[in-house]
Scaffold this motif. Structure first.
Motif, PDB file in Angstrom:
ATOM      1  N   ASN A  69     104.585 -11.761  91.440  1.00 39.26           N
ATOM      2  CA  ASN A  69     104.377 -10.969  90.131  1.00 39.26           C
ATOM      3  C   ASN A  69     104.781 -11.409  88.786  1.00 39.26           C
ATOM      4  OD1 ASN A  69     103.118  -9.146  91.554  1.00 39.26           O
ATOM      5  ND2 ASN A  69     105.118  -7.847  92.216  1.00 39.26           N
ATOM      6  N   HIS A  70     103.830 -11.332  87.646  1.00 38.15           N
ATOM      7  CA  HIS A  70     104.339 -11.636  86.387  1.00 38.15           C
ATOM      8  C   HIS A  70     104.065 -10.401  85.507  1.00 38.15           C
ATOM      9  CE1 HIS A  70     105.165 -14.286  83.148  1.00 38.15           C
ATOM     10  NE2 HIS A  70     104.013 -13.824  82.541  1.00 38.15           N
ATOM     11  N   ASP A  71     104.890 -10.034  84.909  1.00 37.29           N
ATOM     12  CA  ASP A  71     104.747  -8.536  83.884  1.00 37.29           C
ATOM     13  C   ASP A  71     103.809  -7.651  84.646  1.00 37.29           C
ATOM     14  OD1 ASP A  71     106.005  -9.828  81.885  1.00 37.29           O
ATOM     15  OD2 ASP A  71     104.313 -10.621  80.779  1.00 37.29           O
ATOM     16  N   GLY A  72     104.264  -7.459  86.225  1.00 39.85           N
ATOM     17  CA  GLY A  72     103.733  -6.559  86.840  1.00 39.85           C
ATOM     18  C   GLY A  72     102.568  -6.644  87.412  1.00 39.85           C
ATOM     19  N   ILE A  73     101.810  -8.077  87.306  1.00 34.64           N
ATOM     20  CA  ILE A  73     100.453  -8.213  87.682  1.00 34.64           C
ATOM     21  C   ILE A  73     100.637  -9.405  88.781  1.00 34.64           C
ATOM     22  CG2 ILE A  73      98.100  -9.236  87.064  1.00 34.64           C
ATOM     23  CD1 ILE A  73      98.623  -7.936  84.295  1.00 34.64           C
ATOM     24  N   LYS A  74      99.898  -9.248  89.824  1.00 37.48           N
ATOM     25  CA  LYS A  74      99.943 -10.400  90.762  1.00 37.48           C
ATOM     26  C   LYS A  74      99.268 -11.830  90.279  1.00 37.48           C
ATOM     27  CE  LYS A  74      98.542 -11.079  95.410  1.00 37.48           C
ATOM     28  NZ  LYS A  74      97.871 -11.005  96.764  1.00 37.48           N
ATOM     29  N   THR A  75     100.219 -12.634  90.128  1.00 39.67           N
ATOM     30  CA  THR A  75      99.815 -14.234  89.624  1.00 39.67           C
ATOM     31  C   THR A  75      99.879 -15.498  90.166  1.00 39.67           C
ATOM     32  OG1 THR A  75     100.536 -13.077  87.370  1.00 39.67           O
ATOM     33  CG2 THR A  75     100.400 -15.348  87.506  1.00 39.67           C
ATOM     34  N   SER A 117      96.086 -14.929  86.442  1.00 43.05           N
ATOM     35  CA  SER A 117      96.142 -13.536  86.897  1.00 43.05           C
ATOM     36  C   SER A 117      95.301 -13.210  88.084  1.00 43.05           C
ATOM     37  CB  SER A 117      95.811 -12.489  85.688  1.00 43.05           C
ATOM     38  OG  SER A 117      97.065 -12.796  84.754  1.00 43.05           O
ATOM     39  N   LEU A 118      95.799 -12.611  89.157  1.00 39.00           N
ATOM     40  CA  LEU A 118      94.977 -12.343  90.217  1.00 39.00           C
ATOM     41  C   LEU A 118      94.443 -10.864  89.990  1.00 39.00           C
ATOM     42  CD1 LEU A 118      96.881 -14.165  92.961  1.00 39.00           C
ATOM     43  CD2 LEU A 118      94.582 -15.111  92.105  1.00 39.00           C
ATOM     44  N   ASP A 119      93.795 -10.363  89.016  1.00 39.96           N
ATOM     45  CA  ASP A 119      93.357  -9.055  88.769  1.00 39.96           C
ATOM     46  C   ASP A 119      92.093  -8.857  89.549  1.00 39.96           C
ATOM     47  OD1 ASP A 119      91.638 -10.580  87.143  1.00 39.96           O
ATOM     48  OD2 ASP A 119      92.334 -10.044  85.247  1.00 39.96           O
ATOM     49  N   GLU A 120      91.301  -7.843  89.255  1.00 47.75           N
ATOM     50  CA  GLU A 120      90.061  -7.429  90.015  1.00 47.75           C
ATOM     51  C   GLU A 120      89.091  -8.406  89.469  1.00 47.75           C
ATOM     52  OE1 GLU A 120      90.946  -4.813  86.326  1.00 47.75           O
ATOM     53  OE2 GLU A 120      91.894  -5.217  88.136  1.00 47.75           O
ATOM     54  N   SER A 121      89.109  -9.149  88.267  1.00 48.85           N
ATOM     55  CA  SER A 121      87.858  -9.923  87.997  1.00 48.85           C
ATOM     56  C   SER A 121      88.166 -11.488  88.575  1.00 48.85           C
ATOM     57  CB  SER A 121      87.859 -10.142  86.531  1.00 48.85           C
ATOM     58  OG  SER A 121      89.077 -10.631  85.951  1.00 48.85           O
ATOM     59  N   SER A 122      89.256 -11.595  89.105  1.00 46.24           N
ATOM     60  CA  SER A 122      89.626 -13.119  89.877  1.00 46.24           C
ATOM     61  C   SER A 122      88.747 -13.334  91.136  1.00 46.24           C
ATOM     62  CB  SER A 122      90.928 -13.293  89.939  1.00 46.24           C
ATOM     63  OG  SER A 122      91.356 -14.621  90.621  1.00 46.24           O
ATOM     64  N   ASN A 179      90.709 -13.728  94.994  1.00 41.16           N
ATOM     65  CA  ASN A 179      91.172 -12.710  95.516  1.00 41.16           C
ATOM     66  C   ASN A 179      90.596 -12.733  96.931  1.00 41.16           C
ATOM     67  OD1 ASN A 179      93.015 -11.436  93.665  1.00 41.16           O
ATOM     68  ND2 ASN A 179      91.441 -10.573  92.787  1.00 41.16           N
ATOM     69  N   GLU A 180      89.135 -12.767  97.033  1.00 40.46           N
ATOM     70  CA  GLU A 180      88.605 -12.630  98.242  1.00 40.46           C
ATOM     71  C   GLU A 180      89.274 -13.986  99.368  1.00 40.46           C
ATOM     72  OE1 GLU A 180      84.638 -14.017  98.610  1.00 40.46           O
ATOM     73  OE2 GLU A 180      84.409 -14.173  96.250  1.00 40.46           O
ATOM     74  N   PHE A 181      89.593 -14.912  98.676  1.00 39.37           N
ATOM     75  CA  PHE A 181      90.160 -16.035  99.691  1.00 39.37           C
ATOM     76  C   PHE A 181      91.523 -16.203 100.188  1.00 39.37           C
ATOM     77  CE2 PHE A 181      86.593 -17.499  97.325  1.00 39.37           C
ATOM     78  CZ  PHE A 181      85.677 -17.809  98.279  1.00 39.37           C
ATOM     79  N   LEU A 182      92.387 -15.728  99.279  1.00 45.91           N
ATOM     80  CA  LEU A 182      93.795 -15.508  99.652  1.00 45.91           C
ATOM     81  C   LEU A 182      94.097 -14.511 100.542  1.00 45.91           C
ATOM     82  CD1 LEU A 182      95.485 -15.584  95.955  1.00 45.91           C
ATOM     83  CD2 LEU A 182      95.478 -17.498  97.458  1.00 45.91           C
ATOM     84  N   GLY A 183      94.876 -14.838 101.347  1.00 46.36           N
ATOM     85  CA  GLY A 183      95.284 -14.178 102.655  1.00 46.36           C
ATOM     86  C   GLY A 183      94.297 -13.992 103.779  1.00 46.36           C
ATOM     87  N   ASN A 184      93.117 -14.658 103.393  1.00 45.56           N
ATOM     88  CA  ASN A 184      92.122 -14.576 104.443  1.00 45.56           C
ATOM     89  C   ASN A 184      92.016 -15.484 105.394  1.00 45.56           C
ATOM     90  OD1 ASN A 184      89.815 -14.148 105.888  1.00 45.56           O
ATOM     91  ND2 ASN A 184      88.636 -13.382 104.261  1.00 45.56           N
ATOM     92  N   ARG A 189      96.836 -24.033 102.708  1.00 47.15           N
ATOM     93  CA  ARG A 189      98.421 -23.950 103.273  1.00 47.15           C
ATOM     94  C   ARG A 189      99.223 -24.331 102.235  1.00 47.15           C
ATOM     95  NH1 ARG A 189      95.997 -28.976 105.464  1.00 47.15           N
ATOM     96  NH2 ARG A 189      96.758 -30.871 104.307  1.00 47.15           N
ATOM     97  N   ASP A 190      98.888 -24.889 100.839  1.00 51.74           N
ATOM     98  CA  ASP A 190      99.668 -25.057  99.913  1.00 51.74           C
ATOM     99  C   ASP A 190     100.266 -24.051  98.866  1.00 51.74           C
ATOM    100  OD1 ASP A 190      99.715 -27.753 100.864  1.00 51.74           O
ATOM    101  OD2 ASP A 190      97.935 -28.425  99.562  1.00 51.74           O
ATOM    102  N   VAL A 191      99.487 -22.889  99.236  1.00 55.03           N
ATOM    103  CA  VAL A 191      99.629 -21.695  98.437  1.00 55.03           C
ATOM    104  C   VAL A 191     100.664 -20.540  98.976  1.00 55.03           C
ATOM    105  CG1 VAL A 191      98.479 -19.752  97.158  1.00 55.03           C
ATOM    106  CG2 VAL A 191      97.305 -21.897  97.238  1.00 55.03           C
ATOM    107  N   GLN A 192     101.549 -20.514  98.721  1.00 56.61           N
ATOM    108  CA  GLN A 192     102.780 -19.796  99.147  1.00 56.61           C
ATOM    109  C   GLN A 192     102.609 -18.132  98.549  1.00 56.61           C
ATOM    110  OE1 GLN A 192     104.579 -20.557 101.521  1.00 56.61           O
ATOM    111  NE2 GLN A 192     103.964 -22.731 101.467  1.00 56.61           N
ATOM    112  N   GLN A 193     102.445 -17.084  99.525  1.00 55.54           N
ATOM    113  CA  GLN A 193     102.266 -15.874  99.172  1.00 55.54           C
ATOM    114  C   GLN A 193     103.661 -15.077  98.977  1.00 55.54           C
ATOM    115  OE1 GLN A 193      99.679 -14.363  98.596  1.00 55.54           O
ATOM    116  NE2 GLN A 193      97.790 -15.670  99.434  1.00 55.54           N
ATOM    117  N   ASN A 194     103.582 -14.248  97.974  1.00 60.27           N
ATOM    118  CA  ASN A 194     104.978 -13.670  97.663  1.00 60.27           C
ATOM    119  C   ASN A 194     106.341 -14.300  97.540  1.00 60.27           C
ATOM    120  OD1 ASN A 194     103.660 -10.894  97.865  1.00 60.27           O
ATOM    121  ND2 ASN A 194     103.932 -11.198 100.368  1.00 60.27           N
ATOM    122  N   ALA A 195     105.978 -15.277  96.578  1.00 55.37           N
ATOM    123  CA  ALA A 195     106.896 -16.396  96.275  1.00 55.37           C
ATOM    124  C   ALA A 195     106.998 -16.488  94.685  1.00 55.37           C
ATOM    125  CB  ALA A 195     106.785 -17.693  97.157  1.00 55.37           C
ATOM    126  N   SER A 196     108.286 -17.087  94.358  1.00 55.98           N
ATOM    127  CA  SER A 196     108.528 -17.369  92.948  1.00 55.98           C
ATOM    128  C   SER A 196     109.382 -18.735  92.911  1.00 55.98           C
ATOM    129  CB  SER A 196     109.387 -16.334  92.279  1.00 55.98           C
ATOM    130  OG  SER A 196     108.731 -15.083  92.432  1.00 55.98           O
TER     131      SER A 196
END
Length: 304
Positions: free
Chosen positions: A150-156, A215-220, A223-228, A261-268
């Motif tokens: 999250n960055h300013d409350g937005i998934k980034t 920003s991973l908002d609804e227009s990104s 979104n359809e690839f991350l976590g799938n 595999r190089d993209v870490q979810q829920n990390a900072s």
């Protein structure tokens, strides 16, 4: 701990060389574009190739001198491969000590060809080494992983870029692309490229580090690839960097690839900027690669 104050000349960043490669077809193999491979390969591989070719050709010429029979080269032991090998080295380098000399038409013919080969080989290796030295490189490093938090409350999506040289890069530009395989309604497979907008894609002067964010908002489109996990292997992120290097007085480029595999979810990423009591700021490059999971109590040292 490796630190320096803002305003000073940045130290060289001691990071491993990260270079993501993609599987290519036979058309793009190095042997089909040997000159560009010689310019782009590492110095260790280039020097190893130069040495192997040098020793190998001298060995072949030594066998040719042996084939001429005893007495073809004076002051050598009959049948001694090492003696004619050293004679070949002296001939190729045009040293000519005078102790060993060719006798007969065939040995002199081989000497003539080897002397010509030595001149050409020396010129080619010198030209390639000069071209490698003068080829402008960006000297830019990317983090091994990109993180999603999250960055300013937005998934980034975030990744870091660092300048490992003491000189600056002006008018620097970063571009982030999603490269994904898609299928048409007719069943044809094709690869589409979608540019993902960054919060800041340009910098007037790039001297230290740069944290790029998308920003991973609804227009990104990402979104359809991350976590799938079903789509892993069918997409990757491509980052391109361009800028004008003030020391080289030339345009420089760099690129990097993040696989799924190089993209870490829920990390900072761990913050690399520390504010001192007197208001000054210190950049800790030891934390450049470090990240922590947002929902874990594990220490940051486990994620390097």
């Amino acid at each position: 701990m490796e630190k320096f104050h803002l305003g000073r000349r940045p130290e060289r960043i001691n990071l491993d060389e990260y270079r993501a490669t993609l599987t290519r077809s036979a058309v793009a193999r190095p042997e089909n574009n040997f000159y560009h491979w010689l310019l782009g390969t590492s110095w260790s591989k280039f020097l190893l190739l130069v040495i192997c070719v040098y020793l190998g050709t001298n060995f072949l010429f030594a066998l040719a001198y042996l084939a001429c029979g005893p007495g073809a080269i004076t002051n050598t032991t009959p049948g001694s491969l090492i003696d004619v090998f050293f004679f070949s080295v002296q001939t190729m380098a045009t040293i000519g000590y005078g102790q060993m000399t060719p006798v007969g038409h065939w040995p002199n013919s081989i000497v003539t060809f080897e002397a010509f080969f030595g001149i050409v080989y020396s010129a080619l290796t010198t030209g390639l080494a000069f071209a490698r030295f003068t080829r402008p490189t960006a000297g830019v490093r990317f983090t091994k992983v990109a993180v999603v938090g999250n960055h300013d409350g937005i998934k980034t999506l975030k990744f870091r870029v660092a300048n490992d040289r003491s000189s600056h890069i002006v008018e620097a530009q970063l571009r982030l692309w999603l490269i994904a395989e898609s299928m048409t309604a007719e069943g044809e497979r094709y690869r589409r490229s979608v540019e993902l907008p960054l919060h800041r894609s340009e910098s007037p002067v790039f001297s230290l580090t740069w944290t790029a964010m998308h920003s991973l908002d609804e227009s990104s489109a990402l979104n359809e690839f991350l976590g799938n996990s079903a789509l892993n292997g069918h997409w990757h992120l491509l980052i391109t960097f361009t800028g004008y290097h003030e020391s080289l007085a030339n345009q420089v480029y760099a690129r990097h690839v993040y696989l799924p595999r190089d993209v870490q979810q829920n990390a900072s990423f761990i913050d690399i900027v520390t504010v001192l009591p007197d208001g000054g700021r210190v950049i800790d490059l030891a934390n450049f690669e470090k990240w922590v999971p947002n929902t874990s109590d594990k220490t940051a040292g486990e994620y390097l």
